[in-house]
Design an enzyme around this catalytic site. Structure first.
Site, short mmCIF file in Angstrom:
data_model
loop_
_atom_site.label_atom_id
_atom_site.label_comp_id
_atom_site.label_asym_id
_atom_site.label_seq_id
_atom_site.Cartn_x
_atom_site.Cartn_y
_atom_site.Cartn_z
N TYR A 45 -34.38 10.22 -6.95
CA TYR A 45 -34.02 9.32 -8.04
C TYR A 45 -35.14 9.24 -9.05
O TYR A 45 -36.27 9.66 -8.80
CB TYR A 45 -33.68 7.93 -7.50
N ARG A 64 -39.71 15.59 -13.48
CA ARG A 64 -40.04 15.23 -12.10
C ARG A 64 -38.79 15.24 -11.23
O ARG A 64 -38.83 15.64 -10.05
CB ARG A 64 -40.72 13.86 -12.04
N ARG A 112 -20.62 14.53 8.86
CA ARG A 112 -22.02 14.24 9.21
C ARG A 112 -22.61 15.35 10.06
O ARG A 112 -22.14 15.64 11.16
CB ARG A 112 -22.11 12.89 9.93
N LYS A 161 -39.81 12.13 -4.94
CA LYS A 161 -39.28 10.78 -5.19
C LYS A 161 -37.89 10.65 -4.55
O LYS A 161 -36.86 10.70 -5.22
CB LYS A 161 -39.23 10.47 -6.69
N GLU A 194 -51.35 4.06 -2.54
CA GLU A 194 -50.53 3.58 -3.66
C GLU A 194 -49.80 2.33 -3.22
O GLU A 194 -49.91 1.90 -2.06
CB GLU A 194 -49.54 4.65 -4.12
N LEU A 219 -46.98 9.40 -4.97
CA LEU A 219 -46.12 9.87 -6.05
C LEU A 219 -46.93 9.96 -7.33
O LEU A 219 -47.66 9.03 -7.68
CB LEU A 219 -44.95 8.90 -6.24
#
Length: 300
Positions: A45, A64, A112, A161, A194, A219
């Site tokens: 995302y 990104r 799945r 991310k 971070e 990140l």
């Protein structure tokens, strides 16, 4: 006035969500129950700031996104120009002048199965936008935030991310229970990596700006990257290196960066005030100047 006409109204309501080629009312938006983003966190995302009817640092965010998808072996579901159109239209339909726009891409859906070859659909693309009060954000920055440190329990590829945010969510909940607004993750040596949803910074007594290096353990924040551009413009000294909680507590100033917080002052770490316990002057200066160097694509 029609329901999808932009206005300056900022009520925080999401009216429309883009899902796989269609703009649907928020209460009607759906994805497949066996989407891999839902079952495996097999999705990435981006969050872009919207500032005065402009999307901030859009090109860097989309670059990104493409990198994150590539690291997971997910094909880009559309070209960058198409993503730009989706972002713009989602913001427009939700009447957002200031706030955020959220874009998520998963591998797709299928019965799945841990293996990728069970996916039966193209990648799932979702985009939504939401207003945030500029007045509220600035009031928060004027006060600053508290940070709580804790061991890093996340996986080893935080440079991607992904939507695998449960460790960050648990950390931020734990921090909030102790009166803090953000968590700082520590490595095995006690160095800050971070925040739960931000990059960490300190300003040393001799005015050096220090932030951990962008390895696979953190990140590479887009706001972080743009702030580095600002530091270069201002002739300020940047050091990309580890720092400890003790160094942070003895720093002149501290702050975090993210698309939703910009440059947010940190006024205490683990209950100990930073400096005089109030937002620092250099942090405030950087926050005020940030949009002077950020890319801003005005809404059509």
């Amino acid at each position: 006035m029609s329901n999808d006409t932009p206005t300056d109204k900022e009520d925080g309501v999401t009216r429309y969500v883009y899902v796989n080629g269609a703009y649907r009312r928020y209460d009607e938006a759906q994805i497949h129950a066996e989407d891999r983003g839902f079952q495996f966190a097999d999705a990435v995302y981006e969050v872009c700031e919207i500032h005065d009817h402009a999307i901030v640092d859009e090109d860097r965010h989309l670059a990104r996104l493409e990198r994150s998808l590539g690291e997971l072996g997910i094909a880009m579901p559309m070209r960058q120009k198409a993503f730009q159109a989706v972002l713009q239209e989602t913001v427009r339909r939700n009447r957002v002048a200031n706030g955020i726009v959220y874009l998520q891409v998963s591998r797709g859906a299928g019965p799945r199965n841990f293996y990728f070859d069970g996916v039966e659909t193209p990648p799932t693309v979702v985009c939504l936008a939401r207003s945030q009060s500029r007045r509220g954000m600035e009031a928060g920055a004027a006060k600053g935030i508290a940070v709580k440190s804790m061991p890093d329990m996340r996986w080893g590829r935080c440079d991607i991310k992904t939507v695998m945010l449960l460790p960050a969510s648990l950390a931020k909940e734990s921090a909030r229970a102790e009166g803090a607004q953000e968590a700082w993750f520590l490595d095995a040596e006690g160095n800050v990596r971070e925040g739960g949803s931000s990059n960490a910074w300190i300003i040393t007594p001799d005015d050096k700006l220090v932030t951990p290096p962008a390895t696979n353990a953190i990140l590479r924040g887009i706001t972080r990257t743009t702030l580095i551009d600002l530091l270069e413009r201002e002739g300020l000294t940047l050091e990309e290196r580890p720092f400890t909680i003790e160094e942070a507590q003895n720093a002149r100033e501290a702050f975090i960066t993210s698309a939703s917080n910009l440059v947010m002052p940190v006024v205490s770490v683990d209950g100990r005030p930073i400096g005089n316990g109030h937002p620092g002057s250099l942090t405030e200066r950087l926050r005020a100047a940030f949009h002077e160097v950020a890319q801003k694509r005005q809404l059509a």
